[in-house]
Scaffold this active site. Structure first.
Site, PDB file in Angstrom:
ATOM      1  N   GLY A  24       0.980  -0.948   0.057  1.00 41.92           N
ATOM      2  CA  GLY A  24      -0.196  -0.560  -0.245  1.00 41.92           C
ATOM      3  C   GLY A  24       0.769   1.535   0.281  1.00 41.92           C
ATOM      4  N   TYR A  74     -15.024  -4.256   6.878  1.00 44.00           N
ATOM      5  CA  TYR A  74     -14.009  -4.000   7.075  1.00 44.00           C
ATOM      6  C   TYR A  74     -13.754  -4.135   8.674  1.00 44.00           C
ATOM      7  CZ  TYR A  74     -10.656   0.416   7.360  1.00 44.00           C
ATOM      8  OH  TYR A  74      -9.270   0.855   7.790  1.00 44.00           O
TER       9      TYR A  74
HETATM   10  P1  NAP Z   1      -5.099   4.242   0.344  1.00 47.46           P
HETATM   11  O1  NAP Z   1      -4.576   5.576   0.220  1.00 47.46           O
HETATM   12  O2  NAP Z   1      -7.176   3.969   0.345  1.00 47.46           O
HETATM   13  O3  NAP Z   1      -4.440   3.391  -0.534  1.00 47.46           O
HETATM   14  C1  NAP Z   1      -4.295   2.405  -0.141  1.00 47.46           C
HETATM   15  C2  NAP Z   1      -2.862   1.538  -0.699  1.00 47.46           C
HETATM   16  O4  NAP Z   1      -3.143  -0.335  -0.785  1.00 47.46           O
HETATM   17  C3  NAP Z   1      -2.862   1.659  -1.944  1.00 47.46           C
HETATM   18  O5  NAP Z   1      -0.921   1.644  -2.222  1.00 47.46           O
HETATM   19  C4  NAP Z   1      -3.118   0.344  -2.760  1.00 47.46           C
HETATM   20  O6  NAP Z   1      -2.510   0.493  -4.153  1.00 47.46           O
HETATM   21  C5  NAP Z   1      -2.891  -0.832  -2.015  1.00 47.46           C
HETATM   22  N1  NAP Z   1      -4.061  -1.558  -2.195  1.00 47.46           N
HETATM   23  C6  NAP Z   1      -5.783  -2.017  -2.150  1.00 47.46           C
HETATM   24  N2  NAP Z   1      -5.503  -2.901  -2.602  1.00 47.46           N
HETATM   25  C7  NAP Z   1      -4.674  -3.329  -2.313  1.00 47.46           C
HETATM   26  C8  NAP Z   1      -4.457  -4.739  -3.276  1.00 47.46           C
HETATM   27  N3  NAP Z   1      -5.559  -5.788  -3.666  1.00 47.46           N
HETATM   28  N4  NAP Z   1      -2.968  -5.246  -3.629  1.00 47.46           N
HETATM   29  C9  NAP Z   1      -2.195  -4.662  -3.209  1.00 47.46           C
HETATM   30  N5  NAP Z   1      -1.983  -3.719  -3.146  1.00 47.46           N
HETATM   31  C10 NAP Z   1      -4.117  -2.666  -2.632  1.00 47.46           C
HETATM   32  O7  NAP Z   1      -5.248   4.198   1.617  1.00 47.46           O
HETATM   33  P2  NAP Z   1      -4.862   4.590   3.012  1.00 47.46           P
HETATM   34  O8  NAP Z   1      -5.609   5.720   3.572  1.00 47.46           O
HETATM   35  O9  NAP Z   1      -3.468   5.073   3.124  1.00 47.46           O
HETATM   36  O10 NAP Z   1      -4.798   3.258   4.290  1.00 47.46           O
HETATM   37  C11 NAP Z   1      -3.554   2.985   4.437  1.00 47.46           C
HETATM   38  C12 NAP Z   1      -4.368   2.003   5.763  1.00 47.46           C
HETATM   39  O11 NAP Z   1      -4.632   2.299   6.320  1.00 47.46           O
HETATM   40  C13 NAP Z   1      -5.125   0.856   5.819  1.00 47.46           C
HETATM   41  O12 NAP Z   1      -4.386  -0.589   5.682  1.00 47.46           O
HETATM   42  C14 NAP Z   1      -6.528   1.481   6.119  1.00 47.46           C
HETATM   43  O13 NAP Z   1      -7.159   0.355   6.310  1.00 47.46           O
HETATM   44  C15 NAP Z   1      -5.956   1.920   7.144  1.00 47.46           C
HETATM   45  N6  NAP Z   1      -5.629   3.369   7.925  1.00 47.46           N
HETATM   46  C16 NAP Z   1      -6.935   4.192   7.269  1.00 47.46           C
HETATM   47  C17 NAP Z   1      -7.226   5.143   7.388  1.00 47.46           C
HETATM   48  C18 NAP Z   1      -7.563   6.714   7.231  1.00 47.46           C
HETATM   49  O14 NAP Z   1      -8.092   7.497   7.466  1.00 47.46           O
HETATM   50  N7  NAP Z   1      -7.597   6.282   5.844  1.00 47.46           N
HETATM   51  C19 NAP Z   1      -7.335   4.883   8.829  1.00 47.46           C
HETATM   52  C20 NAP Z   1      -6.943   4.193   9.362  1.00 47.46           C
HETATM   53  C21 NAP Z   1      -6.905   3.413   9.313  1.00 47.46           C
HETATM   54  P3  NAP Z   1      -2.830   1.210  -5.995  1.00 47.46           P
HETATM   55  O15 NAP Z   1      -2.048   2.776  -5.641  1.00 47.46           O
HETATM   56  O16 NAP Z   1      -2.272   0.135  -6.639  1.00 47.46           O
HETATM   57  O17 NAP Z   1      -4.583   1.138  -5.666  1.00 47.46           O
END
Ligand code: NAP
Ligand code: GDP
Length: 318
Positions: free
Chosen positions: A11, A140
């Site tokens: 990610g 989720y």
């Molecule tokens: P994000 O901006 O949506 O990024 C998601 C990342 O995961 C991207 O690099 C995406 O790659 C990759 N990804 C998605 N599906 C995939 C797959 N099937 N195989 C390989 N890579 C995949 O998410 P984020 O907000 O940075 O979140 C990162 C983590 O933090 C997640 O686990 C999320 O649950 C957790 N989190 C987020 C928040 C929040 O508020 N955003 C809060 C708490 C926890 P591509 O670029 O190629 O799509």
């Protein structure tokens, strides 16, 4: 000389992955560390063979596991089953392959929105499995809760050091600014941008009364580096601003209005869901272990995020 580390960030192209990349480049790289940031284009981690090929290629010694199907309230409401299945698959592939490759430490990412809906406040790390999550994002939530269960299993059966962090709502540059699928702050920033451009009202969804703790992605990135290098437990740790820094959605929207100098009409659309009312989390464990950590003031962090979005409008995810 210190042992060489290869740190794989799954990610690595998302909101948090890009923030970690920024912090590593600015202030965090150690001479013995090699960092690899991967996206879904390099490997679909829901696919076992592609996951194995990725690990065989980079031979990581450490993994920061961020890859997930992610979305705001309104995407979660629509696709609970997809969130459950995709994230279970990704997490099982990554953790099992990390075990097979003898990875020394994995830091995965949970979220404060996976805690029980009916709970006492503040929420702490011991409460994850104490009751059903909010119905809006049960898919989720259960997938994420299983990471904690797996971490304990890998430790108990194989002695692995697999752990997890629990961030609150994250925002910053490289967020998903999509109006339907994204989280609240990037959604509000994008909406104000459109309202300014088109002279239309700025519409905030829901009543504006739910409460959230927001953490800046660059602060979270610094904390991820600390967890990777210093945190010894298998049990997860909440990475959050303090309870006193919680704000209502209306207050958050007002800060976006101020950061973007918006003077137009503001409307609340109360036909839209409020989601979970609050998920106030305690950062007492974090502040006990890392007492000197300083969070960026939210207004400054919001301004930096708005400036990034306006400057990168053409390439921003939206
Ligand atoms: P994000 O901006 O949506 O990024 C998601 C990342 O995961 C991207 O690099 C995406 O790659 C990759 N990804 C998605 N599906 C995939 C797959 N099937 N195989 C390989 N890579 C995949 O998410 P984020 O907000 O940075 O979140 C990162 C983590 O933090 C997640 O686990 C999320 O649950 C957790 N989190 C987020 C928040 C929040 O508020 N955003 C809060 C708490 C926890 P591509 O670029 O190629 O799509
Ligand atoms: P959550 O924190 O997991 O519930 O997810 P979000 O980041 O999507 O925040 C949802 C909260 O913000 C709910 O109370 C929504 O009613 C409110 N909200 C207000 N305007 C928006 C918007 O434009 N997008 C999103 N995602 N939520 C909004």
């Amino acid at each position: 000389m210190a042992e060489k580390k290869v740190i794989l960030v799954t990610g690595g192209t998302g909101l948090i992955g890009e923030a970690i990349k920024t912090i590593v480049e600015r202030e965090g790289r150690k001479p013995n560390e090699e960092w690899v940031f991967v996206s879904s284009k390099e490997a679909d981690l829901a696919n076992k063979e592609q996951t194995k090929a990725l690990f065989a290629k980079y031979k990581p010694t450490h993994v920061i596991h961020l890859a997930a199907m992610v979305g705001g309230l309104f995407r979660n409401l629509k696709y609970n089953l997809d969130f459950l299945r995709t994230n279970i698959q990704i997490n099982d592939n990554v953790l099992q392959t990390a075990f097979e490759h003898n990875v020394k430490k994995v830091v995965s990412c949970l979220s404060t929105c996976i805690f029980p809906d009916k709970t006492t406040y503040p929420i702490d790390e011991t409460m994850i499995h104490n009751g059903p999550p909010h119905s809006s994002n049960f898919g989720y939530s259960y997938a994420k809760r299983l990471i904690d269960v797996q971490n304990r299993g890998y430790h108990q059966q194989h002695g692995c050091h697999f752990t997890a962090v629990i961030p609150t709502n994250v925002f910053g540059p490289h967020d998903n600014f999509n109006l339907e699928d994204g989280h609240v702050l990037p959604g509000l920033i994008h909406k104000v941008y459109e309202s300014k451009k088109n002279g239309t009202p700025f519409v905030i969804w829901g009543t504006g009364s739910p409460r959230r703790q927001f953490i800046y992605s660059l602060d979270l990135a610094r904390l991820f580096l600390w967890v990777l290098r210093e945190y010894q437990e298998i049990d997860p740790i909440i990475l959050s601003v303090g309870e006193e820094d919680e704000v209502s959605i209306k207050e958050a929207a007002d800060m976006v209005i101020e950061a973007m100098d918006f003077k137009g009409e503001v409307v609340m659309d109360t036909t839209k869901s409020d989601g979970q009312f609050k998920k106030t989390a305690s950062n007492a464990k974090l502040m006990k272990l890392n007492p000197d950590f300083k969070f960026t003031p939210i207004k400054q962090a919001l301004k930096e995020t708005v400036d990034w979005f306006v400057k990168n409008y053409d390439i921003a995810r939206k």
